[in-house]
Design an enzyme around this catalytic site. Sequence first.
Site, PDB file in Angstrom:
ATOM      1  N   TYR A 158       0.705  -1.269   0.189  1.00 14.92           N
ATOM      2  CA  TYR A 158      -0.621   0.334   0.040  1.00 14.92           C
ATOM      3  C   TYR A 158       0.662   1.110  -0.451  1.00 14.92           C
ATOM      4  O   TYR A 158       0.199   2.332  -0.960  1.00 14.92           O
ATOM      5  CB  TYR A 158      -0.703   0.161   1.147  1.00 14.92           C
ATOM      6  CG  TYR A 158      -2.431  -1.115   1.444  1.00 14.92           C
ATOM      7  CD1 TYR A 158      -1.948  -2.129   1.242  1.00 14.92           C
ATOM      8  CD2 TYR A 158      -3.171   0.126   1.399  1.00 14.92           C
ATOM      9  CE1 TYR A 158      -3.596  -2.725   0.849  1.00 14.92           C
ATOM     10  CE2 TYR A 158      -4.573  -0.608   1.135  1.00 14.92           C
ATOM     11  CZ  TYR A 158      -4.694  -1.891   0.852  1.00 14.92           C
ATOM     12  OH  TYR A 158      -6.110  -2.449   0.609  1.00 14.92           O
ATOM     13  N   LYS A 206       3.002 -15.505   2.651  1.00 13.76           N
ATOM     14  CA  LYS A 206       3.251 -15.833   0.917  1.00 13.76           C
ATOM     15  C   LYS A 206       5.015 -16.099   1.589  1.00 13.76           C
ATOM     16  O   LYS A 206       5.244 -15.485   0.321  1.00 13.76           O
ATOM     17  CB  LYS A 206       2.451 -15.190   0.076  1.00 13.76           C
ATOM     18  CG  LYS A 206       2.508 -16.215  -1.337  1.00 13.76           C
ATOM     19  CD  LYS A 206       1.660 -16.787  -1.075  1.00 13.76           C
ATOM     20  CE  LYS A 206       1.998 -18.278  -2.485  1.00 13.76           C
ATOM     21  NZ  LYS A 206       0.769 -19.361  -2.537  1.00 13.76           N
ATOM     22  N   ASP A 254      -6.533  -6.752   3.835  1.00  9.55           N
ATOM     23  CA  ASP A 254      -7.805  -6.523   3.366  1.00  9.55           C
ATOM     24  C   ASP A 254      -8.483  -7.785   3.121  1.00  9.55           C
ATOM     25  O   ASP A 254      -9.851  -7.369   2.602  1.00  9.55           O
ATOM     26  CB  ASP A 254      -6.961  -5.410   2.997  1.00  9.55           C
ATOM     27  CG  ASP A 254      -7.785  -5.045   1.758  1.00  9.55           C
ATOM     28  OD1 ASP A 254      -9.057  -3.872   3.176  1.00  9.55           O
ATOM     29  OD2 ASP A 254      -7.965  -4.293   0.357  1.00  9.55           O
ATOM     30  N   ASP A 279      -3.029 -18.220   0.335  1.00  9.97           N
ATOM     31  CA  ASP A 279      -4.334 -18.725  -0.740  1.00  9.97           C
ATOM     32  C   ASP A 279      -4.278 -20.125  -0.089  1.00  9.97           C
ATOM     33  O   ASP A 279      -6.006 -20.199   0.384  1.00  9.97           O
ATOM     34  CB  ASP A 279      -3.372 -19.414  -2.053  1.00  9.97           C
ATOM     35  CG  ASP A 279      -2.388 -20.049  -1.195  1.00  9.97           C
ATOM     36  OD1 ASP A 279      -1.022 -19.912  -0.439  1.00  9.97           O
ATOM     37  OD2 ASP A 279      -1.361 -20.759  -2.334  1.00  9.97           O
ATOM     38  N   ASP A 286     -12.467  -8.981   4.213  1.00 15.19           N
ATOM     39  CA  ASP A 286     -13.860  -9.245   3.344  1.00 15.19           C
ATOM     40  C   ASP A 286     -13.951 -10.496   2.985  1.00 15.19           C
ATOM     41  O   ASP A 286     -15.370 -10.726   3.619  1.00 15.19           O
ATOM     42  CB  ASP A 286     -13.771  -8.609   2.133  1.00 15.19           C
ATOM     43  CG  ASP A 286     -14.101  -6.739   2.206  1.00 15.19           C
ATOM     44  OD1 ASP A 286     -13.104  -6.170   3.529  1.00 15.19           O
ATOM     45  OD2 ASP A 286     -13.962  -6.363   0.796  1.00 15.19           O
TER      46      ASP A 286
HETATM   47  C1  IPM Z   1     -10.878  -1.121   3.975  1.00 15.91           C
HETATM   48  C2  IPM Z   1     -10.771  -0.215   2.319  1.00 15.91           C
HETATM   49  C3  IPM Z   1      -9.450  -0.031   2.304  1.00 15.91           C
HETATM   50  C4  IPM Z   1      -7.647  -0.260   2.216  1.00 15.91           C
HETATM   51  C5  IPM Z   1      -9.747   0.923   1.324  1.00 15.91           C
HETATM   52  C6  IPM Z   1     -10.547   2.118   1.110  1.00 15.91           C
HETATM   53  C7  IPM Z   1      -8.247   2.394   0.362  1.00 15.91           C
HETATM   54  O1  IPM Z   1     -10.764  -1.275   1.886  1.00 15.91           O
HETATM   55  O2  IPM Z   1     -10.366  -0.393   5.024  1.00 15.91           O
HETATM   56  O3  IPM Z   1     -10.581  -1.871   4.118  1.00 15.91           O
HETATM   57  O4  IPM Z   1      -7.482  -1.253   0.862  1.00 15.91           O
HETATM   58  O5  IPM Z   1      -7.440  -0.675   2.971  1.00 15.91           O
HETATM   59 MN    MN Z   2     -10.540  -3.104   2.674  1.00 15.00          MN
END
Ligand code: IPM
Ligand code: MN
Length: 371
Positions: free
Chosen positions: A142, A189, A245, A221, A249
Amino acid sequence: MKYNITVIPGDGIGPEVIEQAKKALRAVGDTYNHTFLFKEAMMGACAIDKTGNPLPDETITLCQQADAILFGAIGDPKYDNNPDAKIRPEQGLLKLRSTLGLFCNIRPVKAYDKLLKNSPLKREIIAGTDISIFRELTGGIYFGEKKISKDGKSAFDGCVYSVEEIERIAHLAFKQAQSRRKKVTLIDKANVLETSRLWRKTVTELAKKYPDVTLEYLFVDNAAMQMILNPKQFDVILTENLFGDIISDEASVIGGSIGLLASASVGKKSALFEPIHGSYPQAKGKNIANPLASILSVAMLLEHLGLHEEAESIERAVEKSLELGITTQDINAKKPFSTEKVGDFIADYIGNQEDSNLNFMNIHLGQSTII
Ligand code: IPM
Ligand code: MN
């Protein structure tokens, strides 16, 4: 006590859900005799529209002065579909994370019994899941060097990690594991990436200081697969920025809705609390977005301030709203409540944690004349 809270509603549904989070915080203030002083600041697409800058200097100053920061969401579709945009809302959040040094992002994932049926995953796989994800937040790909060639035909993103960056979050993850089920899973990884090998080496060495905690390793993975095959195997997950990240999710599916996942981003001096869902632009202004992730972020904020009982009162109110189905359409498609109504219920429940009355639900929703 008096606390200064800097509030960044942000974009999309951010302002709506943050309003409910503030309601919950005010209710905690009234009930437990604290004063929360809110100062509002801008970040994201709304800040670009007003000032040309996704993170105005004033926002940084207000955040630095705060005891805690409460943040809604960031992003706008007009930027998502334009890869050539030079200024993007997300740059604001990334710059804030790095300026305030918010290196440790904590994302709890829990399968609430009442919501097991909401997940596309089988009940017996997810029931009882309770994971705490520790995602490194100010390093890795990032924040590495980024380049695009002059002819625009090749691009580069560098991934860099130092031992120090790995150690400071690893300590926090191990400490949390000590107060939980005493297991840390490092996701990396290391079969391919040099940075991952540094994570493995550093964390393996550091784990010796925590002999009561078991350390396991998973390639990312495989971890992505394990997360839906057998999520109960995880206690604390420790991982780098990009993997965290993605994995978080994925893990949100276990909870039945991404609208339930809260997060804390902490550094040495500052701490920011936000729902992990995005700005959900399709729902903006419709009063349908789930405010529970923002409200649970407030519980994490209170915990951070050392206000444990207060934090628990919020968690109990959220559990009660799930139990009674006083929830928004993402988890209650048949008889959905609005964002505001859910917020009203939570705030009221915090102030009146008495549920023996049969007419209890209507009273908390302010719909009853019978007491
Ligand atoms: C999160 C979001 C952010 C990230 C974006 C909005 C930059 O997806 O906080 O998980 O990728 O960290
Ligand atoms: Mn995110």
